[in-house]
Design a protein around this motif. Structure first.
Motif, mmCIF file in Angstrom:
data_model
loop_
_atom_site.group_PDB
_atom_site.id
_atom_site.type_symbol
_atom_site.label_atom_id
_atom_site.label_comp_id
_atom_site.label_asym_id
_atom_site.label_seq_id
_atom_site.Cartn_x
_atom_site.Cartn_y
_atom_site.Cartn_z
ATOM 1 N N VAL A 15 32.515 31.352 33.167
ATOM 2 C CA VAL A 15 32.846 31.460 34.726
ATOM 3 C C VAL A 15 32.319 32.894 35.097
ATOM 4 N N GLU A 16 31.548 32.816 36.262
ATOM 5 C CA GLU A 16 30.905 34.092 36.577
ATOM 6 C C GLU A 16 31.632 34.647 38.201
ATOM 7 N N ARG A 17 31.587 36.137 37.941
ATOM 8 C CA ARG A 17 31.862 36.594 39.198
ATOM 9 C C ARG A 17 30.968 37.969 39.437
ATOM 10 N N VAL A 18 30.713 38.216 40.732
ATOM 11 C CA VAL A 18 29.873 39.676 41.116
ATOM 12 C C VAL A 18 30.775 40.322 41.720
ATOM 13 N N TYR A 19 31.016 41.510 41.384
ATOM 14 C CA TYR A 19 31.968 42.536 41.904
ATOM 15 C C TYR A 19 31.023 43.416 42.572
ATOM 16 N N ASN A 20 30.962 43.432 43.712
ATOM 17 C CA ASN A 20 30.237 44.298 44.495
ATOM 18 C C ASN A 20 30.835 45.631 44.824
ATOM 19 N N GLY A 21 30.324 46.755 44.805
ATOM 20 C CA GLY A 21 30.955 48.086 44.886
ATOM 21 C C GLY A 21 31.589 48.506 43.646
ATOM 22 N N ARG A 26 33.291 50.768 35.739
ATOM 23 C CA ARG A 26 34.537 50.456 36.562
ATOM 24 C C ARG A 26 35.395 48.984 36.231
ATOM 25 N N VAL A 27 34.366 48.217 36.084
ATOM 26 C CA VAL A 27 34.925 46.902 35.779
ATOM 27 C C VAL A 27 35.254 46.911 34.266
ATOM 28 N N PHE A 28 34.833 47.596 33.467
ATOM 29 C CA PHE A 28 35.108 47.412 31.924
ATOM 30 C C PHE A 28 36.381 48.075 31.662
ATOM 31 N N ALA A 29 36.579 49.197 32.723
ATOM 32 C CA ALA A 29 37.788 49.964 32.573
ATOM 33 C C ALA A 29 39.079 49.244 32.997
ATOM 34 N N ALA A 30 38.756 48.286 33.923
ATOM 35 C CA ALA A 30 39.933 47.520 34.050
ATOM 36 C C ALA A 30 40.424 46.629 32.837
ATOM 37 N N TRP A 31 39.378 46.272 32.067
ATOM 38 C CA TRP A 31 39.697 45.391 30.882
ATOM 39 C C TRP A 31 40.302 46.539 29.795
ATOM 40 N N SER A 32 40.012 47.753 29.537
ATOM 41 C CA SER A 32 40.105 48.564 28.352
ATOM 42 C C SER A 32 41.225 49.673 28.750
ATOM 43 N N ASN A 33 42.043 49.672 29.895
ATOM 44 C CA ASN A 33 43.193 50.704 30.362
ATOM 45 C C ASN A 33 44.256 49.655 30.479
ATOM 46 N N ALA A 34 45.442 49.823 29.612
ATOM 47 C CA ALA A 34 46.766 48.884 29.704
ATOM 48 C C ALA A 34 47.190 49.024 31.289
ATOM 49 N N GLU A 35 47.272 50.189 31.748
ATOM 50 C CA GLU A 35 47.910 50.155 33.126
ATOM 51 C C GLU A 35 47.257 49.345 34.254
ATOM 52 N N THR A 36 45.782 49.794 34.022
ATOM 53 C CA THR A 36 45.219 48.907 35.051
ATOM 54 C C THR A 36 45.004 47.491 34.787
ATOM 55 N N LYS A 37 44.960 47.052 33.603
ATOM 56 C CA LYS A 37 44.787 45.699 33.178
ATOM 57 C C LYS A 37 46.113 44.738 33.804
ATOM 58 N N ALA A 100 36.650 34.439 23.343
ATOM 59 C CA ALA A 100 36.115 34.693 24.683
ATOM 60 C C ALA A 100 35.186 35.917 24.424
ATOM 61 N N THR A 101 34.085 35.885 25.272
ATOM 62 C CA THR A 101 33.246 37.033 25.422
ATOM 63 C C THR A 101 33.050 37.261 26.939
ATOM 64 N N ILE A 102 33.178 38.537 27.205
ATOM 65 C CA ILE A 102 33.076 39.055 28.456
ATOM 66 C C ILE A 102 31.993 39.943 28.472
ATOM 67 N N GLU A 103 30.790 39.754 29.587
ATOM 68 C CA GLU A 103 29.618 40.621 29.384
ATOM 69 C C GLU A 103 29.838 41.142 30.828
ATOM 70 N N PHE A 104 29.384 42.493 31.038
ATOM 71 C CA PHE A 104 29.170 43.383 32.244
ATOM 72 C C PHE A 104 27.819 43.561 32.461
ATOM 73 N N GLN A 105 27.283 42.926 33.411
ATOM 74 C CA GLN A 105 25.764 43.134 33.766
ATOM 75 C C GLN A 105 25.539 43.836 35.073
ATOM 76 N N PRO A 106 24.849 45.022 34.931
ATOM 77 C CA PRO A 106 24.721 45.780 36.498
ATOM 78 C C PRO A 106 23.741 45.042 37.185
ATOM 79 N N THR A 111 28.423 44.737 39.736
ATOM 80 C CA THR A 111 28.535 44.270 38.441
ATOM 81 C C THR A 111 28.508 42.644 38.445
ATOM 82 N N LYS A 112 27.740 42.084 37.601
ATOM 83 C CA LYS A 112 28.268 40.725 37.281
ATOM 84 C C LYS A 112 28.930 40.290 36.112
ATOM 85 N N LEU A 113 30.006 39.700 36.159
ATOM 86 C CA LEU A 113 30.863 39.672 35.110
ATOM 87 C C LEU A 113 30.613 37.957 34.518
ATOM 88 N N VAL A 114 30.339 37.976 33.172
ATOM 89 C CA VAL A 114 30.191 36.537 32.543
ATOM 90 C C VAL A 114 31.277 36.330 31.619
#
Length: 148
Positions: A15-21, A26-37, A100-106, A111-114
């Protein structure tokens, strides 16, 4: 007495998503910070975000269904990749075990998340199609963080 027919269905989906802006950091931090996640995923009882660490959460849905998620982080490359294995139980039954593998591509805009999952879906409690659909909803919820 009727015995349950045991079966395993193996599947891989992406499943792919593009998060503009939102840049990869920032996208990685949403996975790595318990409060944000916890804003877009279930709140964790255990959150050890490091290679070799684990994440555990349990939730009860309004209909009374209980869900338990236990992940083990296999590899973390800051701002680039997260790989974890996890089991999912519903009402005390193991429904799947996955990697599961989550890739963060600029990209130029963000960011494109795969998200790629390889799973063993057990005894018909869950299906690859249901999991892929749920993953899409989860990633859409993540995307709402970046539009605030």
């Amino acid at each position: 007495m009727m015995t349950m027919q045991r079966k395993v269905e193996h599947a891989v989906f992406t499943v792919e998503r593009v998060y503009n802006g939102a840049n990869p950091e920032r996208v990685f931090a949403a996975w790595s910070n318990a409060e944000t996640k916890a804003k877009w995923f279930a709140k964790s009882e255990v959150f050890e975000f490091r290679t070799g660490g684990r994440e555990v959460n349990r939730d009860t849905f309004p209909d009374g269904t209980t869900v338990s998620f236990e992940a083990h982080y296999q590899e973390i490359v800051a701002d680039e990749r997260i790989v974890y294995s996890y089991s999912l139980d519903m009402n005390g039954n193991r429904v799947s075990v996955s990697v599961a593998t989550i890739e963060f591509q600029p990209t130029d805009e963000g960011t494109k998340l795969v998200f790629t999952e390889s799973g063993a879906f057990l005894d018909g409690h869950d299906t690859p199609a249901m999991r892929e659909h749920g993953t899409g909803i989860m990633l859409d919820m993540l995307g709402k963080l970046f539009s605030e």
